[in-house]
Write a protein that holds these residues in place. Structure first.
Motif, PDB file in Angstrom:
ATOM      1  N   ALA A   1      17.751   2.447  -5.753  1.00 57.65           N
ATOM      2  CA  ALA A   1      17.420   1.066  -5.355  1.00 57.65           C
ATOM      3  C   ALA A   1      16.815   1.049  -3.949  1.00 57.65           C
ATOM      4  O   ALA A   1      15.811   0.372  -3.703  1.00 57.65           O
ATOM      5  N   CYS A   2      17.429   1.808  -3.027  1.00 57.00           N
ATOM      6  CA  CYS A   2      16.918   1.871  -1.643  1.00 57.00           C
ATOM      7  C   CYS A   2      15.534   2.507  -1.600  1.00 57.00           C
ATOM      8  O   CYS A   2      14.640   2.027  -0.886  1.00 57.00           O
ATOM      9  N   LEU A   3      15.337   3.589  -2.374  1.00 55.55           N
ATOM     10  CA  LEU A   3      14.037   4.267  -2.390  1.00 55.55           C
ATOM     11  C   LEU A   3      12.942   3.361  -2.942  1.00 55.55           C
ATOM     12  O   LEU A   3      11.820   3.339  -2.423  1.00 55.55           O
ATOM     13  N   LEU A   4      13.255   2.583  -3.979  1.00 51.07           N
ATOM     14  CA  LEU A   4      12.264   1.663  -4.547  1.00 51.07           C
ATOM     15  C   LEU A   4      11.869   0.583  -3.542  1.00 51.07           C
ATOM     16  O   LEU A   4      10.701   0.184  -3.476  1.00 51.07           O
ATOM     17  N   SER A   5      12.830   0.124  -2.725  1.00 50.99           N
ATOM     18  CA  SER A   5      12.505  -0.883  -1.705  1.00 50.99           C
ATOM     19  C   SER A   5      11.703  -0.266  -0.557  1.00 50.99           C
ATOM     20  O   SER A   5      10.782  -0.887  -0.024  1.00 50.99           O
ATOM     21  N   VAL A   6      12.019   0.986  -0.208  1.00 54.32           N
ATOM     22  CA  VAL A   6      11.256   1.711   0.823  1.00 54.32           C
ATOM     23  C   VAL A   6       9.811   1.935   0.348  1.00 54.32           C
ATOM     24  O   VAL A   6       8.856   1.798   1.124  1.00 54.32           O
ATOM     25  N   MET A   7       9.657   2.258  -0.930  1.00 52.55           N
ATOM     26  CA  MET A   7       8.316   2.467  -1.509  1.00 52.55           C
ATOM     27  C   MET A   7       7.521   1.166  -1.537  1.00 52.55           C
ATOM     28  O   MET A   7       6.303   1.171  -1.367  1.00 52.55           O
ATOM     29  N   ALA A   8       8.203   0.042  -1.729  1.00 51.46           N
ATOM     30  CA  ALA A   8       7.533  -1.268  -1.686  1.00 51.46           C
ATOM     31  C   ALA A   8       7.026  -1.549  -0.269  1.00 51.46           C
ATOM     32  O   ALA A   8       5.912  -2.045  -0.086  1.00 51.46           O
ATOM     33  N   TYR A   9       7.855  -1.214   0.733  1.00 53.25           N
ATOM     34  CA  TYR A   9       7.443  -1.393   2.136  1.00 53.25           C
ATOM     35  C   TYR A   9       6.249  -0.498   2.454  1.00 53.25           C
ATOM     36  O   TYR A   9       5.316  -0.912   3.159  1.00 53.25           O
ATOM     37  N   ASP A  10       6.248   0.716   1.911  1.00 56.94           N
ATOM     38  CA  ASP A  10       5.121   1.646   2.105  1.00 56.94           C
ATOM     39  C   ASP A  10       3.834   1.064   1.530  1.00 56.94           C
ATOM     40  O   ASP A  10       2.764   1.133   2.160  1.00 56.94           O
ATOM     41  N   ARG A  11       3.914   0.467   0.332  1.00 59.50           N
ATOM     42  CA  ARG A  11       2.719  -0.154  -0.297  1.00 59.50           C
ATOM     43  C   ARG A  11       2.268  -1.375   0.520  1.00 59.50           C
ATOM     44  O   ARG A  11       1.079  -1.638   0.656  1.00 59.50           O
ATOM     45  N   TYR A  12       3.240  -2.113   1.036  1.00 57.27           N
ATOM     46  CA  TYR A  12       2.922  -3.268   1.889  1.00 57.27           C
ATOM     47  C   TYR A  12       2.147  -2.812   3.132  1.00 57.27           C
ATOM     48  O   TYR A  12       1.117  -3.392   3.483  1.00 57.27           O
ATOM     49  N   ALA A  13       2.626  -1.755   3.778  1.00 47.08           N
ATOM     50  CA  ALA A  13       1.959  -1.245   4.986  1.00 47.08           C
ATOM     51  C   ALA A  13       0.558  -0.734   4.656  1.00 47.08           C
ATOM     52  O   ALA A  13      -0.395  -0.970   5.415  1.00 47.08           O
ATOM     53  N   ALA A  14       0.407  -0.044   3.510  1.00 47.12           N
ATOM     54  CA  ALA A  14      -0.887   0.538   3.124  1.00 47.12           C
ATOM     55  C   ALA A  14      -1.922  -0.526   2.754  1.00 47.12           C
ATOM     56  O   ALA A  14      -3.104  -0.391   3.081  1.00 47.12           O
TER      57      ALA A  14
ATOM     58  N   THR B   1      18.089  -5.025  -1.871  1.00 52.46           N
ATOM     59  CA  THR B   1      16.872  -4.216  -2.065  1.00 52.46           C
ATOM     60  C   THR B   1      15.830  -4.978  -2.876  1.00 52.46           C
ATOM     61  O   THR B   1      14.637  -4.884  -2.592  1.00 52.46           O
ATOM     62  N   PHE B   2      16.281  -5.750  -3.876  1.00 50.49           N
ATOM     63  CA  PHE B   2      15.331  -6.532  -4.680  1.00 50.49           C
ATOM     64  C   PHE B   2      14.611  -7.569  -3.817  1.00 50.49           C
ATOM     65  O   PHE B   2      13.413  -7.803  -3.983  1.00 50.49           O
ATOM     66  N   LEU B   3      15.343  -8.177  -2.891  1.00 46.90           N
ATOM     67  CA  LEU B   3      14.752  -9.168  -1.995  1.00 46.90           C
ATOM     68  C   LEU B   3      13.664  -8.534  -1.117  1.00 46.90           C
ATOM     69  O   LEU B   3      12.591  -9.111  -0.925  1.00 46.90           O
TER      70      LEU B   3
ATOM     71  N   THR C   1       5.755  -1.239 -12.080  1.00 44.56           N
ATOM     72  CA  THR C   1       6.274  -0.953 -13.422  1.00 44.56           C
ATOM     73  C   THR C   1       7.669  -0.333 -13.329  1.00 44.56           C
ATOM     74  O   THR C   1       8.589  -0.724 -14.055  1.00 44.56           O
ATOM     75  N   ALA C   2       7.837   0.638 -12.415  1.00 43.64           N
ATOM     76  CA  ALA C   2       9.138   1.305 -12.236  1.00 43.64           C
ATOM     77  C   ALA C   2      10.206   0.323 -11.772  1.00 43.64           C
ATOM     78  O   ALA C   2      11.343   0.341 -12.248  1.00 43.64           O
ATOM     79  N   VAL C   3       9.832  -0.580 -10.853  1.00 45.95           N
ATOM     80  CA  VAL C   3      10.763  -1.591 -10.329  1.00 45.95           C
ATOM     81  C   VAL C   3      11.203  -2.540 -11.450  1.00 45.95           C
ATOM     82  O   VAL C   3      12.390  -2.848 -11.590  1.00 45.95           O
TER      83      VAL C   3
END
Length: 304
Positions: free
Chosen positions: A109-122, A207-209, A243-245
């Motif tokens: 769950a934490c990794l998926l939220s970190v990956m979302a932040y990474d996509r946001y930054a990119a 993490t979902f938030l 899709t993974a989320v």
């Protein structure tokens, strides 16, 4: 019943029919082998190809490792019970399984939220991406994800070890989960319930938030891109993650909202959450991602 007599639990599994059990064994053995091979392949490709030595793929390699762990916590015991007449698990074995389910689920769950932040930054700050997502930060984010997963598991299991089991030994499930154990306890479980609620709020809702807020900004940025090709390219970089989320949180949400009764629908969502999703993640990231497909071809050409 004497408290000391409860030393093991009986896992009812997915079916009592021997023919269905044999078919399920073949099915889940196939799924497990695909999960291990798919995630190992992704790990090796990311490690071998320098084009993939970026924050996003560093996160993805850890997600693959978590998926291997997640599947390995529950599936081998389920396979053993599908072939065995005595479908039991010791109290210690059950608590160990619950501990590692907490670690894997919380870390994922934490990794998926970190990956979302990474996509946001990119996508939202492409020119500043290198500064925002520095090596020091993305390494800290990953170890922070693992740290929170282990901390969450330690707190819940420390409290669970104090529980006294004196009711029925039967768990209407194929694996041990905290809600199943709480319903079998005859000691005070108020602290356990508070810890479980806090875990669900932190690792589930929290993490979902973060993912939701990241994607609100991402979608707003994508819609502001004037060219259709630009919008399409921007969306394709986060479609695999989305899709993974959806798979992980969708099945996890339905599983946790259902009463712990061992109903067929509850078991289906559990299987989706802990068995099928870890198998699908490498497929999602390799089939929907041109960079991974190109890296896979380069790796195959190199070693074949």
């Amino acid at each position: 019943m004497n408290y000391s007599t409860i030393t093991e639990f009986i896992l009812l599994g997915l079916s009592a029919d021997p023919h269905i059990q044999a078919a399920l064994f073949v099915l889940f053995l196939g799924i497990y082998l695909l999960t291990i091979m798919g995630n190992l392949m992704l790990l090796l490709v990311i490690r071998a190809d320098f084009h993939l030595h970026t924050p996003m793929y560093f996160f993805l390699s850890h997600l693959s490792f978590v998926d291997i762990c997640f599947s390995s916590v529950t599936v081998p015991k389920m396979l053993e019970n599908l072939l065995s007449q005595k479908k039991t698990i010791s109290v210690e074995g059950c608590l160990t399984q619950v501990f590692f389910v907490f670690v894997a689920a919380g870390t994922e769950a934490c990794l998926l939220s970190v990956m979302a932040y990474d996509r946001y930054a990119a996508i939202c700050h492409p020119l500043l991406y290198g500064q925002i997502m520095s090596k020091q930060l993305y390494v800290q984010l990953v170890w922070g994800s693992w740290g929170l997963g282990f901390l969450d598991a330690f707190i819940n299991i420390f409290l669970a070890m104090k529980m006294v089991f004196c009711k029925a030994q039967i768990i209407p499930h194929y694996s041990c989960e905290m809600p199943s154990l709480l319903s079998l306890s005859c000691s005070d479980i108020s602290r356990n319930l508070i810890a479980l609620l806090c875990s669900t709020l932190l690792h589930g809702l929290g993490t979902f938030l973060l993912i939701f807020l990241s994607y609100v900004r991402i979608i707003a940025t994508i819609l502001s891109i004037s060219s259709t090709s630009g919008r399409s390219k921007a969306f394709s970089t986060c479609s695999s993650h989305l899709t993974a989320v959806t798979l992980y949180y969708g099945s996890g949400l339905f599983r946790n909202l259902m009463p712990n009764s061992g109903s067929p629908l509850e078991l289906i969502f559990s299987v989706q959450y802990t068995v099928v999703t870890p198998m699908l993640n490498p497929l999602i990231y390799s089939l929907k991602n041109k960079e991974v497909k190109a890296a896979l071809m380069r790796t195959l050409e190199k070693y074949l």
